[in-house]
Design a protein around this motif. Structure first.
Motif, short mmCIF file in Angstrom:
data_model
loop_
_atom_site.label_atom_id
_atom_site.label_comp_id
_atom_site.label_asym_id
_atom_site.label_seq_id
_atom_site.Cartn_x
_atom_site.Cartn_y
_atom_site.Cartn_z
N PHE A 1 14.91 18.09 88.61
CA PHE A 1 14.33 18.06 87.27
C PHE A 1 14.91 16.84 86.57
O PHE A 1 16.13 16.61 86.60
CB PHE A 1 14.68 19.32 86.47
CG PHE A 1 13.94 20.53 86.92
CD1 PHE A 1 12.62 20.73 86.54
CD2 PHE A 1 14.55 21.48 87.72
CE1 PHE A 1 11.93 21.86 86.95
CE2 PHE A 1 13.87 22.61 88.14
CZ PHE A 1 12.55 22.80 87.76
N THR A 2 14.05 16.07 85.92
CA THR A 2 14.48 14.89 85.19
C THR A 2 14.03 15.03 83.74
O THR A 2 12.86 15.29 83.47
CB THR A 2 13.86 13.61 85.80
OG1 THR A 2 14.22 13.55 87.18
CG2 THR A 2 14.36 12.37 85.11
N ALA A 3 14.98 14.89 82.83
CA ALA A 3 14.69 14.97 81.40
C ALA A 3 15.10 13.63 80.78
O ALA A 3 16.24 13.47 80.33
CB ALA A 3 15.43 16.13 80.76
N ASP B 1 21.87 12.35 69.39
CA ASP B 1 22.36 11.73 70.63
C ASP B 1 21.26 11.87 71.67
O ASP B 1 20.56 12.88 71.70
CB ASP B 1 23.62 12.45 71.14
CG ASP B 1 24.84 12.16 70.31
OD1 ASP B 1 24.97 11.02 69.82
OD2 ASP B 1 25.67 13.07 70.14
N PHE B 2 21.13 10.86 72.52
CA PHE B 2 20.06 10.83 73.50
C PHE B 2 20.64 10.66 74.90
O PHE B 2 21.62 9.94 75.08
CB PHE B 2 19.10 9.68 73.20
CG PHE B 2 18.50 9.74 71.83
CD1 PHE B 2 17.38 10.50 71.58
CD2 PHE B 2 19.09 9.06 70.77
CE1 PHE B 2 16.84 10.58 70.31
CE2 PHE B 2 18.56 9.13 69.50
CZ PHE B 2 17.43 9.89 69.26
N ALA B 3 20.00 11.31 75.86
CA ALA B 3 20.46 11.21 77.25
C ALA B 3 19.27 11.27 78.20
O ALA B 3 18.19 11.78 77.86
CB ALA B 3 21.43 12.34 77.58
N HIS B 4 19.51 10.76 79.38
CA HIS B 4 18.60 10.89 80.52
C HIS B 4 19.32 11.83 81.49
O HIS B 4 20.35 11.46 82.04
CB HIS B 4 18.37 9.51 81.14
CG HIS B 4 17.37 9.50 82.24
ND1 HIS B 4 16.45 8.50 82.36
CD2 HIS B 4 17.13 10.33 83.28
CE1 HIS B 4 15.70 8.71 83.43
NE2 HIS B 4 16.10 9.83 83.99
N ILE B 5 18.80 13.03 81.65
CA ILE B 5 19.49 14.04 82.46
C ILE B 5 18.72 14.27 83.75
O ILE B 5 17.49 14.42 83.74
CB ILE B 5 19.65 15.35 81.67
CG1 ILE B 5 20.60 15.09 80.49
CG2 ILE B 5 20.16 16.48 82.56
CD1 ILE B 5 20.88 16.27 79.63
N VAL B 6 19.46 14.30 84.86
CA VAL B 6 18.89 14.58 86.17
C VAL B 6 19.64 15.78 86.75
O VAL B 6 20.87 15.76 86.88
CB VAL B 6 19.01 13.37 87.11
CG1 VAL B 6 18.39 13.70 88.47
CG2 VAL B 6 18.34 12.14 86.50
N ILE B 7 18.89 16.82 87.09
CA ILE B 7 19.45 18.03 87.69
C ILE B 7 18.87 18.17 89.09
O ILE B 7 17.65 18.23 89.25
CB ILE B 7 19.09 19.27 86.85
CG1 ILE B 7 19.58 19.13 85.41
CG2 ILE B 7 19.63 20.54 87.52
CD1 ILE B 7 18.92 20.09 84.44
N ASP B 8 19.74 18.21 90.08
CA ASP B 8 19.34 18.43 91.47
C ASP B 8 19.97 19.74 91.93
O ASP B 8 21.15 19.97 91.67
CB ASP B 8 19.86 17.31 92.39
CG ASP B 8 19.23 15.96 92.10
OD1 ASP B 8 18.02 15.90 91.83
OD2 ASP B 8 19.96 14.95 92.16
#
Length: 154
Positions: A43-45, A59-66
């Protein structure tokens, strides 16, 4: 081909108001129709938002969940609503990132999970947070997360 059992889900296919906080957000799971096969779900947010607990500024982020599922998969609409619930939530980058990962681990008990949270600079310093549950099972293809560390304008 197996069909995913969606009985008992409370959010999928329904109008659901955005949760007011991560603690009240409902994460749901569905049975893994491919149990016994090791594979990675990602999942990529890229537009994750939370609030600074000190200033209230976004605050901003690019989150990657594997993760490598075992008996269950996280239902994606519930995950989206869960991630959205951070928009009005004040917490440090590390707390948001680890909380997300641990909620998913608590829900699914996956064979393996990792999170890469690539935060945009706060006070001129980007803070990236990485965590995983342990070693991934042997033989599983783990692609790179593909998010470059912050380089500024050049």
């Amino acid at each position: 081909m197996t069909m995913t059992d969606v009985t008992g889900l409370s959010q999928l296919g329904s109008h659901v108001e955005a949760p007011q906080s991560p603690e009240t957000a409902v994460l749901e799971k569905v049975p893994n129709g491919n149990q016994g096969t090791d594979y990675v779900v990602r999942f990529t947010a890229p537009e994750f938002t939370s609030l600074c607990p000190m200033t209230g500024q976004p605050d901003f982020a690019h989150i990657v969940i594997d993760y490598i599922p075992d008996g269950f998969l996280v239902e994606s609409k519930s995950l989206k609503l869960f991630l959205h619930s951070f928009r009005n939530h004040g917490a440090f980058h590390e707390d948001c990132s680890i909380y997300i990962a641990k909620r998913i681990v608590d829900l699914l008990a996956p064979k393996w999970l990792r999170i890469g949270a690539y935060w945009y600079p706060r006070g001129g310093i980007p803070i990236d947070v990485f965590w995983q549950t342990g070693e991934a099972p042997a033989g599983v293809w783990l692609p790179e997360q593909g998010v470059a560390t912050y380089r500024g304008r050049g």
